[in-house]
Scaffold this active site. Structure first.
Site, mmCIF file in Angstrom:
data_model
loop_
_atom_site.group_PDB
_atom_site.id
_atom_site.type_symbol
_atom_site.label_atom_id
_atom_site.label_comp_id
_atom_site.label_asym_id
_atom_site.label_seq_id
_atom_site.Cartn_x
_atom_site.Cartn_y
_atom_site.Cartn_z
ATOM 1 N N ARG A 159 0.462 -1.640 7.567
ATOM 2 C CA ARG A 159 1.028 -0.429 6.936
ATOM 3 C C ARG A 159 2.037 0.281 7.837
ATOM 4 O O ARG A 159 2.620 1.304 7.433
ATOM 5 C CB ARG A 159 -0.095 0.543 6.527
ATOM 6 C CG ARG A 159 -1.039 -0.038 5.469
ATOM 7 C CD ARG A 159 -1.890 1.043 4.807
ATOM 8 N NE ARG A 159 -1.073 1.952 3.996
ATOM 9 C CZ ARG A 159 -1.544 3.028 3.379
ATOM 10 N NH1 ARG A 159 -2.820 3.349 3.495
ATOM 11 N NH2 ARG A 159 -0.747 3.792 2.662
ATOM 12 N N ASP A 195 0.810 -1.221 0.000
ATOM 13 C CA ASP A 195 0.000 0.000 0.000
ATOM 14 C C ASP A 195 0.843 1.271 0.000
ATOM 15 O O ASP A 195 0.289 2.380 0.094
ATOM 16 C CB ASP A 195 -0.932 0.024 1.224
ATOM 17 C CG ASP A 195 -2.266 -0.690 0.975
ATOM 18 O OD1 ASP A 195 -2.675 -0.820 -0.195
ATOM 19 O OD2 ASP A 195 -2.895 -1.111 1.972
ATOM 20 N N CYS A 239 -5.181 9.519 -3.374
ATOM 21 C CA CYS A 239 -4.445 8.633 -2.458
ATOM 22 C C CYS A 239 -2.991 8.461 -2.889
ATOM 23 O O CYS A 239 -2.119 8.233 -2.064
ATOM 24 C CB CYS A 239 -5.074 7.244 -2.418
ATOM 25 S SG CYS A 239 -6.767 7.199 -1.876
ATOM 26 N N HIS A 295 -11.475 7.146 4.553
ATOM 27 C CA HIS A 295 -10.583 8.300 4.670
ATOM 28 C C HIS A 295 -11.354 9.526 4.167
ATOM 29 O O HIS A 295 -12.130 9.416 3.203
ATOM 30 C CB HIS A 295 -9.348 8.148 3.761
ATOM 31 C CG HIS A 295 -8.219 7.352 4.342
ATOM 32 N ND1 HIS A 295 -7.446 6.507 3.570
ATOM 33 C CD2 HIS A 295 -7.695 7.288 5.595
ATOM 34 C CE1 HIS A 295 -6.515 5.957 4.331
ATOM 35 N NE2 HIS A 295 -6.634 6.401 5.559
ATOM 36 N N ARG A 339 -10.066 5.778 10.649
ATOM 37 C CA ARG A 339 -8.606 5.703 10.723
ATOM 38 C C ARG A 339 -8.040 6.732 11.719
ATOM 39 O O ARG A 339 -7.738 6.403 12.840
ATOM 40 C CB ARG A 339 -7.991 5.894 9.336
ATOM 41 C CG ARG A 339 -8.475 4.875 8.294
ATOM 42 C CD ARG A 339 -7.975 3.481 8.597
ATOM 43 N NE ARG A 339 -8.342 2.521 7.590
ATOM 44 C CZ ARG A 339 -7.629 2.233 6.495
ATOM 45 N NH1 ARG A 339 -6.492 2.849 6.269
ATOM 46 N NH2 ARG A 339 -8.060 1.328 5.636
HETATM 47 N N1 ARG Z 1 -5.382 0.066 1.049
HETATM 48 C C1 ARG Z 1 -5.113 1.362 1.582
HETATM 49 C C2 ARG Z 1 -5.682 1.445 2.983
HETATM 50 O O1 ARG Z 1 -6.724 0.916 3.219
HETATM 51 C C3 ARG Z 1 -5.689 2.423 0.710
HETATM 52 C C4 ARG Z 1 -5.315 3.812 1.140
HETATM 53 C C5 ARG Z 1 -5.939 4.859 0.311
HETATM 54 N N2 ARG Z 1 -5.442 6.136 0.645
HETATM 55 C C6 ARG Z 1 -6.178 7.246 0.790
HETATM 56 N N3 ARG Z 1 -5.551 8.377 0.971
HETATM 57 N N4 ARG Z 1 -7.480 7.227 0.837
HETATM 58 O O2 ARG Z 1 -5.091 2.033 3.860
#
Ligand code: ARG
Length: 273
Positions: free
Chosen positions: A93, A68, A261, A167, A138
């Site tokens: 991550r 990612d 992203c 997000h 998040r």
């Molecule tokens: N697979 C990543 C996650 O879930 C995707 C992140 C996407 N980034 C964003 N800025 N929306 O963290």
């Protein structure tokens, strides 16, 4: 209405090691096929689009085992020459954070470390004189106070309520100093009221546009780079005088990501001209 494009400086990360190996959002299905070569070609087209628009694109080296890491927006928040590093919610991550931190440090930014979960520009968007900060999935609400302290902009908390729009940058896009586009259904009633108050002229996106990650767009004030599939949103943007550039990022969308992203805005203290 005249629009002025501002030259931008972006940080991006080539999806060399991109894959969907785990699921930390509803878009991710590790059993579904992903075309890794196509992902790289699509990303390359995004990078080239920025270069053709006259923007500066910096690159951070991808790290094997961090699929990612292509989503550079989650690498930090960079405003007025200050960079706040990130702390990811998910262990998958976690190792991206020090890689991005090292890049900011080497690039000469004034560094700040997060005290709480904070997923960078994925959840923190500068809109004029306000920092819009997402929470609910998040970035921790507690980190909003730290953002205000570090950057000195009033932070407006945005409560996200739909797990597909986990997000802030999947639910809202900043078009220029005064204008945003967003999906009302992605926000709590209180946050919707705040958005109406702050941005009475905002563009409301449809669920169909949001479901192709249409709001995960990048604007320089004149040109808006957005997923090619978000056709209704593109039409509304053109009605308002923006020039739209559709990009197909179908493979990266399988990880829940779009153009924004993949793109971290680097805002220097000095104007980059
Ligand atoms: N697979 C990543 C996650 O879930 C995707 C992140 C996407 N980034 C964003 N800025 N929306 O963290």
């Amino acid at each position: 209405m005249t629009m002025d494009a501002t030259r931008q400086r972006f940080l991006m990360c080539r999806p060399t090691y991109f894959a969907v190996d785990y699921a930390i959002n509803p878009w991710m299905d590790p059993t579904a096929p992903v075309d890794a070569d196509l992902a790289i070609r699509q990303w390359e087209q995004l990078r080239q689009t920025y270069v053709d628009l006259g923007h500066e694109v910096e690159l951070i080296d991808p790290v094997a085992g961090l699929p990612d890491m292509v989503f550079a927006a989650n690498g930090g928040t960079v405003i007025d020459g200050k960079a706040m590093a990130v702390q990811f919610r998910d262990p998958q991550r976690a190792d991206e954070a020090p890689a991005y931190r090292a890049w900011f440090e080497a690039a000469g930014f004034e560094m700040y470390d997060p005290k709480h979960v904070n997923e960078g520009e994925g959840d923190v968007l500068l809109a004029g004189d306000h920092l819009l900060a997402g929470t609910g999935f998040r970035t921790a609400h507690a980190s909003h106070a730290q953002l205000q302290e570090v950057f000195g902009y009033p932070v407006i908390t945005m409560q996200l309520v739909d797990p597909r729009f986990y997000h802030l940058d999947t639910a809202l896009t900043v078009l220029d100093e005064r204008t945003v586009a967003y999906l009302p259904e992605a926000f709590s009633p209180g946050s919707r009221a705040v958005l109406r108050r702050l941005f009475p002229d905002a563009i409301h996106a449809t669920m169909a546009d949001a479901e192709v990650l249409g709001l995960n767009a990048v604007s320089d004030g004149q040109h808006v780079v957005l997923p090619a599939q978000a056709t209704d949103l593109a039409a509304k943007l053109r009605d308002r005088g923006y020039e739209t550039i559709g990009i197909d990022l179908s493979e990266l969308r399988k990880a829940g990501g779009g153009p924004k992203c993949c793109t971290l805005r680097l805002r220097q203290g000095k104007a980059v001209k």
